[in-house]
Design a protein around this motif. Structure first.
Motif, PDB file in Angstrom:
ATOM      1  N   GLU A   1     -25.257 -13.110  10.261  1.00  0.00           N
ATOM      2  CA  GLU A   1     -26.559 -12.965  10.923  1.00  0.00           C
ATOM      3  C   GLU A   1     -26.410 -12.580  12.388  1.00  0.00           C
ATOM      4  O   GLU A   1     -27.270 -11.888  12.943  1.00  0.00           O
ATOM      5  CB  GLU A   1     -27.354 -14.269  10.788  1.00  0.00           C
ATOM      6  CG  GLU A   1     -27.833 -14.500   9.373  1.00  0.00           C
ATOM      7  CD  GLU A   1     -28.434 -15.878   9.146  1.00  0.00           C
ATOM      8  OE1 GLU A   1     -28.508 -16.682  10.106  1.00  0.00           O
ATOM      9  OE2 GLU A   1     -28.835 -16.151   7.993  1.00  0.00           O
ATOM     10  N   ALA A   2     -25.314 -12.989  13.012  1.00  0.00           N
ATOM     11  CA  ALA A   2     -25.064 -12.644  14.412  1.00  0.00           C
ATOM     12  C   ALA A   2     -24.428 -11.264  14.559  1.00  0.00           C
ATOM     13  O   ALA A   2     -24.162 -10.811  15.670  1.00  0.00           O
ATOM     14  CB  ALA A   2     -24.165 -13.700  15.061  1.00  0.00           C
ATOM     15  N   GLY A   3     -24.173 -10.595  13.431  1.00  0.00           N
ATOM     16  CA  GLY A   3     -23.570  -9.266  13.473  1.00  0.00           C
ATOM     17  C   GLY A   3     -22.074  -9.287  13.719  1.00  0.00           C
ATOM     18  O   GLY A   3     -21.480  -8.245  13.987  1.00  0.00           O
ATOM     19  N   ARG A   4     -21.445 -10.429  13.578  1.00  0.00           N
ATOM     20  CA  ARG A   4     -20.001 -10.559  13.819  1.00  0.00           C
ATOM     21  C   ARG A   4     -19.187 -10.376  12.537  1.00  0.00           C
ATOM     22  O   ARG A   4     -18.012 -10.065  12.591  1.00  0.00           O
ATOM     23  CB  ARG A   4     -19.689 -11.921  14.433  1.00  0.00           C
ATOM     24  CG  ARG A   4     -20.467 -12.267  15.698  1.00  0.00           C
ATOM     25  CD  ARG A   4     -20.030 -11.482  16.920  1.00  0.00           C
ATOM     26  NE  ARG A   4     -18.652 -11.605  17.277  1.00  0.00           N
ATOM     27  CZ  ARG A   4     -18.134 -12.612  17.988  1.00  0.00           C
ATOM     28  NH1 ARG A   4     -18.896 -13.576  18.421  1.00  0.00           N
ATOM     29  NH2 ARG A   4     -16.843 -12.622  18.276  1.00  0.00           N
TER      30      ARG A   4
ATOM     31  N   GLY B   1     -16.692 -28.041  19.330  1.00  0.00           N
ATOM     32  CA  GLY B   1     -16.298 -27.543  20.645  1.00  0.00           C
ATOM     33  C   GLY B   1     -16.506 -26.063  20.883  1.00  0.00           C
ATOM     34  O   GLY B   1     -16.194 -25.570  21.967  1.00  0.00           O
ATOM     35  N   THR B   2     -16.969 -25.335  19.892  1.00  0.00           N
ATOM     36  CA  THR B   2     -17.270 -23.922  20.118  1.00  0.00           C
ATOM     37  C   THR B   2     -18.456 -23.510  19.257  1.00  0.00           C
ATOM     38  O   THR B   2     -18.610 -23.988  18.136  1.00  0.00           O
ATOM     39  CB  THR B   2     -16.057 -23.003  19.811  1.00  0.00           C
ATOM     40  OG1 THR B   2     -16.422 -21.645  20.114  1.00  0.00           O
ATOM     41  CG2 THR B   2     -15.618 -23.092  18.367  1.00  0.00           C
ATOM     42  N   GLY B   3     -19.261 -22.643  19.797  1.00  0.00           N
ATOM     43  CA  GLY B   3     -20.403 -22.130  19.050  1.00  0.00           C
ATOM     44  C   GLY B   3     -20.161 -20.732  18.520  1.00  0.00           C
ATOM     45  O   GLY B   3     -20.968 -20.202  17.765  1.00  0.00           O
ATOM     46  N   ASP B   4     -19.053 -20.112  18.916  1.00  0.00           N
ATOM     47  CA  ASP B   4     -18.747 -18.751  18.494  1.00  0.00           C
ATOM     48  C   ASP B   4     -18.412 -18.719  17.000  1.00  0.00           C
ATOM     49  O   ASP B   4     -17.469 -19.393  16.567  1.00  0.00           O
ATOM     50  CB  ASP B   4     -17.568 -18.214  19.306  1.00  0.00           C
ATOM     51  CG  ASP B   4     -17.177 -16.816  18.881  1.00  0.00           C
ATOM     52  OD1 ASP B   4     -18.027 -15.915  18.975  1.00  0.00           O
ATOM     53  OD2 ASP B   4     -16.024 -16.632  18.427  1.00  0.00           O
ATOM     54  N   PRO B   5     -19.172 -17.964  16.199  1.00  0.00           N
ATOM     55  CA  PRO B   5     -18.945 -17.991  14.751  1.00  0.00           C
ATOM     56  C   PRO B   5     -17.553 -17.515  14.336  1.00  0.00           C
ATOM     57  O   PRO B   5     -16.984 -18.048  13.388  1.00  0.00           O
ATOM     58  CB  PRO B   5     -20.025 -17.079  14.179  1.00  0.00           C
ATOM     59  CG  PRO B   5     -20.714 -16.436  15.307  1.00  0.00           C
ATOM     60  CD  PRO B   5     -20.292 -17.105  16.571  1.00  0.00           C
ATOM     61  N   VAL B   6     -17.004 -16.545  15.034  1.00  0.00           N
ATOM     62  CA  VAL B   6     -15.667 -16.054  14.679  1.00  0.00           C
ATOM     63  C   VAL B   6     -14.631 -17.149  14.942  1.00  0.00           C
ATOM     64  O   VAL B   6     -13.785 -17.440  14.093  1.00  0.00           O
ATOM     65  CB  VAL B   6     -15.320 -14.767  15.452  1.00  0.00           C
ATOM     66  CG1 VAL B   6     -13.885 -14.335  15.188  1.00  0.00           C
ATOM     67  CG2 VAL B   6     -16.290 -13.643  15.081  1.00  0.00           C
TER      68      VAL B   6
ATOM     69  N   PHE C   1      -6.231 -12.904   7.053  1.00  0.00           N
ATOM     70  CA  PHE C   1      -6.761 -12.505   5.746  1.00  0.00           C
ATOM     71  C   PHE C   1      -8.249 -12.826   5.667  1.00  0.00           C
ATOM     72  O   PHE C   1      -9.059 -12.015   5.212  1.00  0.00           O
ATOM     73  CB  PHE C   1      -6.053 -13.239   4.602  1.00  0.00           C
ATOM     74  CG  PHE C   1      -4.610 -12.892   4.393  1.00  0.00           C
ATOM     75  CD1 PHE C   1      -4.061 -11.705   4.849  1.00  0.00           C
ATOM     76  CD2 PHE C   1      -3.787 -13.782   3.725  1.00  0.00           C
ATOM     77  CE1 PHE C   1      -2.720 -11.396   4.636  1.00  0.00           C
ATOM     78  CE2 PHE C   1      -2.451 -13.488   3.509  1.00  0.00           C
ATOM     79  CZ  PHE C   1      -1.909 -12.304   3.956  1.00  0.00           C
ATOM     80  N   ALA C   2      -8.600 -14.026   6.094  1.00  0.00           N
ATOM     81  CA  ALA C   2     -10.009 -14.466   6.043  1.00  0.00           C
ATOM     82  C   ALA C   2     -10.893 -13.587   6.920  1.00  0.00           C
ATOM     83  O   ALA C   2     -12.006 -13.220   6.526  1.00  0.00           O
ATOM     84  CB  ALA C   2     -10.122 -15.931   6.454  1.00  0.00           C
ATOM     85  N   MET C   3     -10.395 -13.236   8.101  1.00  0.00           N
ATOM     86  CA  MET C   3     -11.183 -12.393   9.000  1.00  0.00           C
ATOM     87  C   MET C   3     -11.437 -11.026   8.384  1.00  0.00           C
ATOM     88  O   MET C   3     -12.527 -10.471   8.479  1.00  0.00           O
ATOM     89  CB  MET C   3     -10.477 -12.248  10.353  1.00  0.00           C
ATOM     90  CG  MET C   3     -10.424 -13.513  11.184  1.00  0.00           C
ATOM     91  SD  MET C   3     -12.049 -14.128  11.643  1.00  0.00           S
ATOM     92  CE  MET C   3     -12.162 -15.570  10.597  1.00  0.00           C
ATOM     93  N   ARG C   4     -10.415 -10.472   7.726  1.00  0.00           N
ATOM     94  CA  ARG C   4     -10.605  -9.187   7.057  1.00  0.00           C
ATOM     95  C   ARG C   4     -11.572  -9.339   5.870  1.00  0.00           C
ATOM     96  O   ARG C   4     -12.407  -8.466   5.632  1.00  0.00           O
ATOM     97  CB  ARG C   4      -9.260  -8.621   6.588  1.00  0.00           C
ATOM     98  CG  ARG C   4      -8.417  -8.104   7.747  1.00  0.00           C
ATOM     99  CD  ARG C   4      -7.282  -7.206   7.306  1.00  0.00           C
ATOM    100  NE  ARG C   4      -6.278  -7.844   6.494  1.00  0.00           N
ATOM    101  CZ  ARG C   4      -5.213  -8.496   6.962  1.00  0.00           C
ATOM    102  NH1 ARG C   4      -5.041  -8.625   8.268  1.00  0.00           N
ATOM    103  NH2 ARG C   4      -4.333  -9.023   6.142  1.00  0.00           N
ATOM    104  N   LEU C   5     -11.465 -10.446   5.170  1.00  0.00           N
ATOM    105  CA  LEU C   5     -12.311 -10.677   4.005  1.00  0.00           C
ATOM    106  C   LEU C   5     -13.794 -10.706   4.391  1.00  0.00           C
ATOM    107  O   LEU C   5     -14.637 -10.195   3.661  1.00  0.00           O
ATOM    108  CB  LEU C   5     -11.907 -12.000   3.358  1.00  0.00           C
ATOM    109  CG  LEU C   5     -12.356 -12.210   1.940  1.00  0.00           C
ATOM    110  CD1 LEU C   5     -11.290 -12.976   1.171  1.00  0.00           C
ATOM    111  CD2 LEU C   5     -13.641 -12.968   1.868  1.00  0.00           C
ATOM    112  N   VAL C   6     -14.116 -11.296   5.534  1.00  0.00           N
ATOM    113  CA  VAL C   6     -15.528 -11.366   5.958  1.00  0.00           C
ATOM    114  C   VAL C   6     -15.945 -10.145   6.767  1.00  0.00           C
ATOM    115  O   VAL C   6     -17.101 -10.045   7.187  1.00  0.00           O
ATOM    116  CB  VAL C   6     -15.848 -12.664   6.742  1.00  0.00           C
ATOM    117  CG1 VAL C   6     -15.619 -13.871   5.876  1.00  0.00           C
ATOM    118  CG2 VAL C   6     -15.093 -12.738   8.060  1.00  0.00           C
ATOM    119  N   GLY C   7     -15.007  -9.237   7.019  1.00  0.00           N
ATOM    120  CA  GLY C   7     -15.338  -8.029   7.768  1.00  0.00           C
ATOM    121  C   GLY C   7     -15.573  -8.293   9.243  1.00  0.00           C
ATOM    122  O   GLY C   7     -16.476  -7.694   9.854  1.00  0.00           O
ATOM    123  N   ALA C   8     -14.768  -9.182   9.814  1.00  0.00           N
ATOM    124  CA  ALA C   8     -14.908  -9.476  11.254  1.00  0.00           C
ATOM    125  C   ALA C   8     -14.585  -8.213  12.035  1.00  0.00           C
ATOM    126  O   ALA C   8     -13.611  -7.518  11.753  1.00  0.00           O
ATOM    127  CB  ALA C   8     -13.981 -10.612  11.659  1.00  0.00           C
ATOM    128  N   GLY C   9     -15.410  -7.931  13.038  1.00  0.00           N
ATOM    129  CA  GLY C   9     -15.250  -6.697  13.832  1.00  0.00           C
ATOM    130  C   GLY C   9     -14.164  -6.790  14.849  1.00  0.00           C
ATOM    131  O   GLY C   9     -13.758  -7.782  15.320  1.00  0.00           O
TER     132      GLY C   9
END
Length: 193
Positions: free
Chosen positions: A140-143, A76-81, A185-193
Motif C-alpha cells: 500500500e505504501a508503494g514499497r 522500533g521502526t515504522g519503515d515497511p521494508v 530472497f524475501a525482498m525479491r519475492l515481494v518486489g521490493a524496489g
C-alpha cells in the motif's frame, strides 16, 4: 502447561523433544521418555500429565518464541521494508537455532488433539497474519509489488521453516549467510524496489 516448569519437568520435555524428533510422536512412548531421564512408571506422571501435554507444550513454546522474536524484530521502526527485513531474519534465525522444535512443530501438527490443535493452528495463523500485514502495508505504501500479500507471506514463512530441515552449525553456510540471503530472497519475492 506450566509457565515455569521444574528442572525435572524441563528435562522430561527435552527428552520428549529429542525422541519426537528422532522417532516421531506416535512411535515414542511415555516409557521411552521416562527411560531417557531415568524415571520409571507412575513417577513420570508426577511431573507431566501425558504425552499429548508434552507435545502441546513443545508446540506452544515454539509459537510463543516465534511471536516474541517477531515482536522484537519489528519494534522500533515504522519503515515497511525494514520491518519485513527484520521479521524475515528473525524467522530464519529461529529455525536455524531451534531445528528440533521447528521440525516437531511442523511434522507433528497432525498428532495434536483438541483443544491443543485448534489453539496451535490459531497461533500459527496469527503469526502468518503478521507477515501478511507487513507485506500489505509495504504494498500500500508503494514499497512492494506483491500481487498477493497472503501468498507472499506463506512463501516467506515456508522458506524460513525449510531452514530447520537442512541447516547445520558446521555446514557450508553460516547462520548469518543464510539469514541475510533469505532476507534478500524475501525482498525479491515481494518486489521490493
Amino acid at each position: 502447561m506450566n509457565d515455569a516448569p521444574s528442572p525435572r519437568a524441563a528435562e522430561i520435555r527435552t527428552a520428549a523433544l529429542d525422541l519426537f524428533t528422532a522417532h516421531g510422536y506416535e512411535a515414542t512412548t511415555m516409557t521411552d521418555i521416562g527411560a531417557r531421564v531415568g524415571i520409571r512408571g507412575p513417577s513420570l506422571y508426577k511431573h507431566v500429565a501425558s504425552k499429548q501435554e508434552l507435545l502441546a507444550d513443545i508446540m506452544s513454546g515454539t509459537m510463543e518464541a516465534l511471536h516474541a522474536e517477531y515482536r522484537r524484530a519489528v519494534g522500533g521502526t515504522g519503515d515497511p521494508v525494514e520491518r519485513l527485513r527484520r521479521a524475515v531474519e528473525a524467522h530464519v534465525r529461529y529455525h536455524a537455532r531451534n531445528r528440533r522444535e521447528a521440525f516437531v512443530g511442523n511434522r507433528e501438527l497432525r498428532s495434536l488433539e483438541e483443544p491443543h490443535r485448534s489453539a496451535i493452528l490459531d497461533r500459527r495463523a496469527d503469526y502468518a497474519s503478521g507477515f501478511r500485514a507487513l507485506i500489505q502495508a509495504g504494498t500500500e505504501a508503494g514499497r512492494f509489488r506483491a500481487s498477493s500479500p497472503k501468498l507472499a507471506a506463506y512463501a516467506i514463512l515456508d522458506l524460513g521453516m525449510g531452514v530447520a530441515a537442512w541447516f547445520r552449525d558446521d555446514g557450508q553456510f553460516t547462520e548469518n549467510e543464510v539469514a541475510w540471503e533469505y532476507v534478500e530472497f524475501a525482498m525479491r519475492l515481494v518486489g521490493a524496489g
